[in-house]
Design a protein around this motif. Structure first.
Motif, PDB file in Angstrom:
ATOM      1  N   MET A   9       0.878  -1.230   0.061  1.00  0.00           N
ATOM      2  CA  MET A   9      -0.044   0.130   0.079  1.00  0.00           C
ATOM      3  C   MET A   9       0.862   1.245   0.185  1.00  0.00           C
ATOM      4  SD  MET A   9      -2.674   1.186   2.722  1.00  0.00           S
ATOM      5  CE  MET A   9      -3.988   2.308   2.222  1.00  0.00           C
ATOM      6  N   LYS A  10       0.484   2.208  -0.802  1.00  0.00           N
ATOM      7  CA  LYS A  10       1.196   3.329  -0.744  1.00  0.00           C
ATOM      8  C   LYS A  10       0.834   4.309   0.272  1.00  0.00           C
ATOM      9  CE  LYS A  10       1.947   3.880  -5.841  1.00  0.00           C
ATOM     10  NZ  LYS A  10       2.018   4.743  -6.790  1.00  0.00           N
ATOM     11  N   VAL A  11       1.526   5.485   0.922  1.00  0.00           N
ATOM     12  CA  VAL A  11       1.091   6.234   1.781  1.00  0.00           C
ATOM     13  C   VAL A  11       0.260   7.125   0.925  1.00  0.00           C
ATOM     14  CG1 VAL A  11       1.932   8.078   3.008  1.00  0.00           C
ATOM     15  CG2 VAL A  11       3.334   5.850   3.097  1.00  0.00           C
ATOM     16  N   LYS A  12      -0.514   7.708   1.718  1.00  0.00           N
ATOM     17  CA  LYS A  12      -1.709   8.662   1.006  1.00  0.00           C
ATOM     18  C   LYS A  12      -2.061   9.885   2.033  1.00  0.00           C
ATOM     19  CE  LYS A  12      -6.381   8.897  -0.846  1.00  0.00           C
ATOM     20  NZ  LYS A  12      -7.682   8.188  -0.811  1.00  0.00           N
ATOM     21  N   ILE A  13      -2.057  11.026   1.220  1.00  0.00           N
ATOM     22  CA  ILE A  13      -2.409  12.248   2.060  1.00  0.00           C
ATOM     23  C   ILE A  13      -3.855  12.337   1.649  1.00  0.00           C
ATOM     24  CG2 ILE A  13      -2.294  14.662   2.191  1.00  0.00           C
ATOM     25  CD1 ILE A  13       0.210  13.630   3.267  1.00  0.00           C
ATOM     26  N   ASN A  14      -4.832  12.459   2.707  1.00  0.00           N
ATOM     27  CA  ASN A  14      -6.141  12.254   2.757  1.00  0.00           C
ATOM     28  C   ASN A  14      -6.700  13.890   2.511  1.00  0.00           C
ATOM     29  OD1 ASN A  14      -6.368   9.418   2.767  1.00  0.00           O
ATOM     30  ND2 ASN A  14      -5.988   9.530   4.877  1.00  0.00           N
ATOM     31  N   ARG A  15      -6.172  14.652   3.468  1.00  0.00           N
ATOM     32  CA  ARG A  15      -6.789  15.972   3.667  1.00  0.00           C
ATOM     33  C   ARG A  15      -5.692  16.818   4.517  1.00  0.00           C
ATOM     34  NH1 ARG A  15      -9.708  17.551   8.296  1.00  0.00           N
ATOM     35  NH2 ARG A  15     -10.295  15.580   9.538  1.00  0.00           N
ATOM     36  N   CYS A  16      -5.924  18.152   4.293  1.00  0.00           N
ATOM     37  CA  CYS A  16      -4.841  18.978   5.271  1.00  0.00           C
ATOM     38  C   CYS A  16      -5.927  20.027   5.687  1.00  0.00           C
ATOM     39  CB  CYS A  16      -3.946  19.685   4.322  1.00  0.00           C
ATOM     40  SG  CYS A  16      -2.689  18.577   3.988  1.00  0.00           S
ATOM     41  N   GLU A  17      -5.578  20.090   7.066  1.00  0.00           N
ATOM     42  CA  GLU A  17      -6.497  21.235   7.694  1.00  0.00           C
ATOM     43  C   GLU A  17      -5.437  22.380   7.923  1.00  0.00           C
ATOM     44  OE1 GLU A  17      -8.442  21.461  12.065  1.00  0.00           O
ATOM     45  OE2 GLU A  17      -8.972  19.595  11.044  1.00  0.00           O
ATOM     46  N   GLN A  18      -6.108  23.563   7.740  1.00  0.00           N
ATOM     47  CA  GLN A  18      -5.401  24.946   7.852  1.00  0.00           C
ATOM     48  C   GLN A  18      -5.751  25.430   9.316  1.00  0.00           C
ATOM     49  OE1 GLN A  18      -3.267  25.953   5.028  1.00  0.00           O
ATOM     50  NE2 GLN A  18      -2.641  27.573   6.524  1.00  0.00           N
ATOM     51  N   LEU A  19      -4.497  25.388  10.328  1.00  0.00           N
ATOM     52  CA  LEU A  19      -5.070  25.791  11.697  1.00  0.00           C
ATOM     53  C   LEU A  19      -4.544  27.173  11.886  1.00  0.00           C
ATOM     54  CD1 LEU A  19      -3.423  22.557  13.513  1.00  0.00           C
ATOM     55  CD2 LEU A  19      -5.717  23.075  12.802  1.00  0.00           C
ATOM     56  N   PHE A  20      -3.632  27.766  11.093  1.00  0.00           N
ATOM     57  CA  PHE A  20      -3.214  29.201  11.044  1.00  0.00           C
ATOM     58  C   PHE A  20      -2.514  29.563   9.915  1.00  0.00           C
ATOM     59  CE2 PHE A  20       0.125  32.270  11.987  1.00  0.00           C
ATOM     60  CZ  PHE A  20      -0.716  33.332  12.647  1.00  0.00           C
ATOM     61  N   ARG A  76      -0.307  23.755   9.820  1.00  0.00           N
ATOM     62  CA  ARG A  76      -1.431  22.700   9.385  1.00  0.00           C
ATOM     63  C   ARG A  76      -1.547  21.401  10.123  1.00  0.00           C
ATOM     64  NH1 ARG A  76       0.289  20.131   3.998  1.00  0.00           N
ATOM     65  NH2 ARG A  76       2.528  20.597   4.190  1.00  0.00           N
ATOM     66  N   LYS A  77      -2.522  20.588   9.896  1.00  0.00           N
ATOM     67  CA  LYS A  77      -2.536  19.281  10.414  1.00  0.00           C
ATOM     68  C   LYS A  77      -2.785  18.514   9.157  1.00  0.00           C
ATOM     69  CE  LYS A  77      -4.121  17.642  14.610  1.00  0.00           C
ATOM     70  NZ  LYS A  77      -5.061  17.391  15.657  1.00  0.00           N
ATOM     71  N   ILE A  78      -2.308  17.298   9.023  1.00  0.00           N
ATOM     72  CA  ILE A  78      -1.947  16.692   7.732  1.00  0.00           C
ATOM     73  C   ILE A  78      -2.697  15.420   8.110  1.00  0.00           C
ATOM     74  CG2 ILE A  78      -0.663  15.620   5.990  1.00  0.00           C
ATOM     75  CD1 ILE A  78       1.615  17.601   6.633  1.00  0.00           C
ATOM     76  N   PHE A  79      -3.669  14.875   7.642  1.00  0.00           N
ATOM     77  CA  PHE A  79      -4.244  13.575   7.591  1.00  0.00           C
ATOM     78  C   PHE A  79      -3.814  12.695   6.491  1.00  0.00           C
ATOM     79  CE2 PHE A  79      -6.658  16.686   9.805  1.00  0.00           C
ATOM     80  CZ  PHE A  79      -6.967  16.023  11.163  1.00  0.00           C
ATOM     81  N   TYR A  80      -3.405  11.454   6.841  1.00  0.00           N
ATOM     82  CA  TYR A  80      -2.997  10.474   5.951  1.00  0.00           C
ATOM     83  C   TYR A  80      -2.908   9.080   6.250  1.00  0.00           C
ATOM     84  CZ  TYR A  80       1.425   9.848   8.845  1.00  0.00           C
ATOM     85  OH  TYR A  80       2.076   9.509   9.805  1.00  0.00           O
ATOM     86  N   THR A  81      -2.793   8.157   5.364  1.00  0.00           N
ATOM     87  CA  THR A  81      -3.095   6.975   5.519  1.00  0.00           C
ATOM     88  C   THR A  81      -1.504   6.496   5.511  1.00  0.00           C
ATOM     89  OG1 THR A  81      -5.143   6.595   4.676  1.00  0.00           O
ATOM     90  CG2 THR A  81      -3.937   4.675   5.174  1.00  0.00           C
TER      91      THR A  81
END
Length: 192
Positions: free
Chosen positions: A1-12, A20-25
């Motif tokens: 399985m490849k690493v995958k960035i699912n979404r990023c949340e801009q915090l400031f 930012r907070k990076i959500f990934y698998t």
């Protein structure tokens, strides 16, 4: 399985930095998150240039010392600066060397963008190797710099074979040392 960035949340987001907070698998299929600080602007290309400028025929390297608020101390560094929109890394290197040190030099080469702390930031920085004609700056002369009002930069000409001694002296004054300088010293100690 490849690493995958699912979404990023801009915090400031500020003038120069964003958080930012990076959500990934991950490679095992586990969903994870990571916090990162990044430079604003220049999306998809390098953000900054740092300069190793050699004065010939004097075989000296230009180094600077300035206060860095995040480190909370004076830092010994190579000259560096942000790439302005529409500017090439070469143009930035020439401009920043002149602004920070007063020296005029020519760019010999530039690397691709590299990452100095990829566990914390996606900022990429280019190394510009430059050469300064020492005959324009005789007898250890350091020209007047043209720094920004918010900067207070000290400029040093350091003999290439005395960089380790210079660093030890700066450490004894409780100055921080940019890790790129330690990297250069390590390669120098290997004879590379």
């Amino acid at each position: 399985m490849k690493v995958k960035i699912n979404r990023c949340e801009q915090l400031f987001s500020g003038k120069f930095l964003s958080f930012r907070k990076i959500f990934y698998t991950d490679a095992h299929g586990i969903d994870r998150h990571w916090e990162a600080v990044d430079r604003t602007g220049n999306s998809g290309c390098a953000h900054a240039v740092f300069i190793i400028a050699r004065i010939v025929p004097d075989n000296e390297v230009v180094m600077i010392r300035q206060f860095r608020p995040p480190a909370g101390k004076l830092m010994v560094e190579f000259p560096a600066g942000l790439i302005d929109p529409g500017e090439t890394p070469e143009t930035t290197a020439v401009r920043e060397l002149y602004e920070e040190t007063g020296f005029e030099g020519k760019v010999l080469s530039c690397t691709a963008g590299g990452y100095s702390s990829p566990g914390m930031t996606g900022e990429s920085i280019i190394l510009a190797a430059m050469e300064i004609d020492g005959t324009k700056y005789p007898d250890g002369m350091i020209p007047q710099n043209h720094q920004e009002e918010s900067e207070n930069i000290e400029v040093f000409r350091v003999k290439a074979d005395k960089i380790a001694d210079f660093v030890k002296a700066m450490e004894s004054e409780d100055c921080g040392i940019d890790s790129k300088i330690y990297t250069a010293l390590t390669f120098q100690s290997f004879g590379w």
